[in-house]
Design an enzyme around this catalytic site. Structure first.
Site, PDB file in Angstrom:
ATOM      1  N   PHE A 116      46.515  57.240  63.936  1.00  0.00           N
ATOM      2  CA  PHE A 116      46.833  58.538  63.362  1.00  0.00           C
ATOM      3  C   PHE A 116      47.829  58.138  62.262  1.00  0.00           C
ATOM      4  CE2 PHE A 116      48.950  62.582  63.374  1.00  0.00           C
ATOM      5  CZ  PHE A 116      47.813  63.341  62.973  1.00  0.00           C
ATOM      6  N   ASP A 158      36.718  59.304  59.416  1.00  0.00           N
ATOM      7  CA  ASP A 158      36.709  58.840  60.938  1.00  0.00           C
ATOM      8  C   ASP A 158      35.397  58.799  61.783  1.00  0.00           C
ATOM      9  OD1 ASP A 158      38.866  58.441  63.083  1.00  0.00           O
ATOM     10  OD2 ASP A 158      38.524  60.524  63.799  1.00  0.00           O
ATOM     11  N   ARG A 217      51.936  66.980  54.698  1.00  0.00           N
ATOM     12  CA  ARG A 217      50.866  66.885  53.574  1.00  0.00           C
ATOM     13  C   ARG A 217      51.530  66.669  52.385  1.00  0.00           C
ATOM     14  NH1 ARG A 217      45.904  68.741  55.551  1.00  0.00           N
ATOM     15  NH2 ARG A 217      45.726  70.725  56.909  1.00  0.00           N
ATOM     16  N   GLU A 271      36.939  63.125  50.101  1.00  0.00           N
ATOM     17  CA  GLU A 271      37.491  63.507  51.437  1.00  0.00           C
ATOM     18  C   GLU A 271      39.038  62.577  51.615  1.00  0.00           C
ATOM     19  OE1 GLU A 271      37.826  64.889  54.150  1.00  0.00           O
ATOM     20  OE2 GLU A 271      35.940  65.149  55.073  1.00  0.00           O
ATOM     21  N   ASP A 272      39.790  62.935  52.508  1.00  0.00           N
ATOM     22  CA  ASP A 272      40.982  62.423  52.547  1.00  0.00           C
ATOM     23  C   ASP A 272      40.819  60.964  53.460  1.00  0.00           C
ATOM     24  OD1 ASP A 272      40.410  63.886  54.908  1.00  0.00           O
ATOM     25  OD2 ASP A 272      42.411  64.777  55.174  1.00  0.00           O
TER      26      ASP A 272
HETATM   27  P1  5GP Z   1      35.431  63.159  61.106  1.00  0.00           P
HETATM   28  O1  5GP Z   1      34.431  64.400  60.846  1.00  0.00           O
HETATM   29  O2  5GP Z   1      35.194  61.927  60.107  1.00  0.00           O
HETATM   30  O3  5GP Z   1      35.300  62.662  62.675  1.00  0.00           O
HETATM   31  O4  5GP Z   1      36.715  63.593  61.097  1.00  0.00           O
HETATM   32  C1  5GP Z   1      37.432  63.679  59.561  1.00  0.00           C
HETATM   33  C2  5GP Z   1      38.712  64.698  59.689  1.00  0.00           C
HETATM   34  O5  5GP Z   1      39.454  64.353  60.772  1.00  0.00           O
HETATM   35  C3  5GP Z   1      39.492  64.433  58.418  1.00  0.00           C
HETATM   36  O6  5GP Z   1      38.950  65.067  57.558  1.00  0.00           O
HETATM   37  C4  5GP Z   1      40.715  64.628  58.897  1.00  0.00           C
HETATM   38  O7  5GP Z   1      40.772  66.100  58.824  1.00  0.00           O
HETATM   39  C5  5GP Z   1      40.710  64.372  60.522  1.00  0.00           C
HETATM   40  N1  5GP Z   1      41.332  63.111  60.740  1.00  0.00           N
HETATM   41  C6  5GP Z   1      40.788  61.923  61.104  1.00  0.00           C
HETATM   42  N2  5GP Z   1      41.799  60.912  61.415  1.00  0.00           N
HETATM   43  C7  5GP Z   1      42.916  61.414  60.865  1.00  0.00           C
HETATM   44  C8  5GP Z   1      44.086  60.888  60.928  1.00  0.00           C
HETATM   45  O8  5GP Z   1      44.630  59.678  61.103  1.00  0.00           O
HETATM   46  N3  5GP Z   1      45.352  61.686  60.394  1.00  0.00           N
HETATM   47  C9  5GP Z   1      45.066  62.925  60.083  1.00  0.00           C
HETATM   48  N4  5GP Z   1      46.068  63.942  59.674  1.00  0.00           N
HETATM   49  N5  5GP Z   1      43.855  63.707  60.078  1.00  0.00           N
HETATM   50  C10 5GP Z   1      42.689  62.989  60.759  1.00  0.00           C
HETATM   51 MG    MG Z   2      39.307  66.238  55.769  1.00  0.00          MG
END
Ligand code: 5GP
Ligand code: MG
Length: 182
Positions: free
Chosen positions: A159, A109, A172, A105-106
């Protein structure tokens, strides 16, 4: 580039946060942890598109062991806010039964995306499934099982963009990570 490397994206100012060198060092460290933990096994890397493609390309080349790689595309949405829901835009195209999976994963969150995907992998008979995320926002985590076993950086709830992470589909391709200026 402005002063101190600040950049403007859609009218917002972002400041340099993690340099390409910082990221490269973290990628190497995480790759080393994976090599050690998976010695004697052949993990299957499952990359969550789109954001993780840059990290995955660097990580996969650092992992010096027999391994395979596949891609899925997931979208989380909060239309039903209490439960959350994750849609598969591009699903698994391989049998995960008995496989040791590393989900790439990138960023983790809230952990909603990983919560659903990990339970899906378990239901499909994966031998094991661990999360490897470049970034992790511990303060935002809602699902404890989504905590990455491997994380490049633990960061605050701000963010961030670049190195695969987008702002409305753009930026990106920035080679480093930037955070919104306060
Ligand atoms: P989760 O399901 O863990 O809440 O969210 C994960 C997804 O939210 C990540 O794969 C990404 O796409 C998006 N996301 C969460 N925080 C950030 C951030 O700080 N920057 C960006 N660009 N995307 C984020
Ligand atoms: Mg992602």
């Amino acid at each position: 580039m402005d002063n101190n490397g600040e950049i403007q994206v859609f009218g917002h100012t972002f400041v340099p946060y993690l340099s390409a060198e910082d990221i490269s060092a973290a990628v190497k460290r995480v790759a080393g942890e994976i090599e050690r933990d998976y010695a004697g096994r052949e993990p299957l890397f499952l990359v969550v598109l789109t954001g993780a493609f840059v990290f995955a390309a660097d990580l996969f080349r650092e992992v010096k062991m027999p391994a395979t790689i596949r891609f899925v595309r997931l979208a989380s949405y909060e239309a039903m806010a209490s439960t959350g829901e994750v849609r598969e835009i591009m699903g698994l195209d391989t049998d995960v039964t008995g496989k040791d999976i590393i989900v790439v994963e990138d960023i983790v969150d809230s952990g909603t995306t990983m919560h659903y995907f990990l339970s899906d992998l378990k239901a499909k008979g994966a031998a094991s499934a661990e999360v490897c995320s470049l970034l992790f926002k511990p303060e935002a985590l809602k699902f404890s099982e989504a905590e990455p076993r491997y994380a490049g950086f633990r960061i605050p709830r701000d963010f961030v963009i670049g190195y695969g992470l987008d702002y409305d589909g753009y930026v990106r391709n920035l080679p480093a990570i930037y955070t919104l200026k306060k």
